[in-house]
Write an enzyme that holds these catalytic residues in place. Structure first.
Site: not given
Ligand SMILES: NC(=O)c1ccc[n+]([C@@H]2O[C@H](COP(=O)([O-])OP(=O)(O)OC[C@H]3O[C@@H](n4cnc5c(N)ncnc54)[C@H](O)[C@@H]3O)[C@@H](O)[C@H]2O)c1
Length: 318
Positions: A124, A149
């Site tokens: 991130s 985080y």
């Molecule tokens: N969206 C953003 O702007 C952003 C920015 C920087 C980093 N990220 C990173 O990108 C990744 C995806 O983010 P996102 O926005 O799609 O989030 P999101 O919450 O929509 O997707 C994450 C998914 O992982 C699943 N999950 C979480 N823990 C789990 C576990 N223990 N076992 C199985 N499934 C599990 C959740 O149910 C969810 O569907 C994450 O690692 C997040 O930290 C996102």
């Protein structure tokens, strides 16, 4: 051989899985559909990407049997399951350490045991902390995270370096800069502000509106993720951002314009863990991954608005 996409029912994961399927890959999704936000939205994401080459396993990656099932017939892994969000990580840091450090460790061990050596995972832009010199380059120090985080993402990058060193695994860490677009998580600023505007409620603006973020359209991020997967080799870190800073007051006005509402703003103090600006230097990703983001904030918000406005349940009864 298939690609395992962990968190494939989530925002970014569902788009990545969809793009892999569209180019003819077999995909395994493991997702526990947790209640960080409404699991029904995650089920809708899975329905939207349904495909004969898609296998979905509903389960928690903390469970060794689930990891083993997820890795069957797989030669590459894209790990996107995590607990995201800065503010909730301050409320429950231990959960974030479990989700974002323990689970990646267990996954790496399961991959190693299964003889799978190729991993792309989501770090991130938060790793940069409140780094004032913009744009943020991958060579900058990331040893001053300002939320649990962010600290777990720094730790994840350290794990990646360690597994590359010890076992020669090919691991790429992608530092996503605030991703938005269709299926965005409902607690993230753009989706949340759009919902509040449709409900004729005020928008909580943290700070005077001058804080700025690099907002990256999902359609620009996905090709970057696939390119990282295709070029895996060694241990690498890349920023994936739009490389444009958008002030919060401009963002709020642009969301209002996209959904046809006049925003009412309520100014609130800055929150602990928030950073004042983010901005990606993307030369490394451009050179190594042919990463070329092209979507303006107005263009991306128009696509978000088309998706959002066609789904009234996103703002009604919430
Ligand atoms: N969206 C953003 O702007 C952003 C920015 C920087 C980093 N990220 C990173 O990108 C990744 C995806 O983010 P996102 O926005 O799609 O989030 P999101 O919450 O929509 O997707 C994450 C998914 O992982 C699943 N999950 C979480 N823990 C789990 C576990 N223990 N076992 C199985 N499934 C599990 C959740 O149910 C969810 O569907 C994450 O690692 C997040 O930290 C996102």
């Amino acid at each position: 051989m298939a690609v395992l996409v962990t968190g494939g029912a989530g925002f970014i994961g569902s788009h990545v899985a969809e793009a892999l399927l569209a180019r003819g890959e077999s995909v395994v999704v493991v997702d526990n559909l947790n209640s960080f936000y409404d699991p029904q939205l995650k089920r809708q994401n899975l329905e939207a990407i349904d495909h004969p080459q898609l296998k979905v396993i509903i389960g928690d990656l903390a469970d060794g049997d689930i990891r083993a099932q997820g890795l069957e017939g797989v030669d590459r892994v894209i790990h996107l399951a995590a607990s995201a969000g800065v503010r909730p990580s301050i409320e429950d840091p231990a959960k974030y350490v479990h989700q974002n450090l323990m689970i990646p460790t267990l996954l790496l061990e399961s991959m190693r045991t299964a003889g799978i050596s190729k991993l792309v995972w989501a770090s991130s832009s938060s790793v940069y902390g409140d780094h004032l010199e913009t744009p943020f380059a991958e060579s900058a120090s990331v040893m001053k995270p300002v939320s649990p985080y962010a600290a777990t993402k720094v730790g994840g990058e350290a794990l990646a370096a360690c597994y590359n060193h010890l076992y020669g695994m090919d691991i790429t860490s992608l530092r996503f800069f605030t991703v938005y677009g269709e299926r965005q998580r409902p607690e993230m600023a753009i989706h949340k502000f759009a919902r509040l505007m449709m409900q004729d409620r005020p928008i909580p603006q943290f700070g005077d509106g001058s804080t700025a973020r690099d907002y990256t359209y999902i359609g620009d991020i996905v090709p970057g993720v696939l390119a990282a997967l295709d070029r895996l080799g060694g241990c690498h870190v890349y920023n994936l951002g739009e490389a444009e800073m958008v002030r919060l007051d401009r963002l709020i006005a642009a969301i209002g314009q996209a959904i046809g509402k006049t925003p009412v703003v309520e100014v609130m103090p800055l929150q602990p863990g928030d950073v004042t600006r983010t901005n990606a230097a993307i030369q490394r990703a451009q050179t190594d991954l042919d990463y070329q983001p092209t979507t303006s904030i107005e263009g991306g918000l128009a696509r978000f608005a088309d998706w959002f406005l066609a789904r009234p349940w996103l703002w009604q009864d919430t």
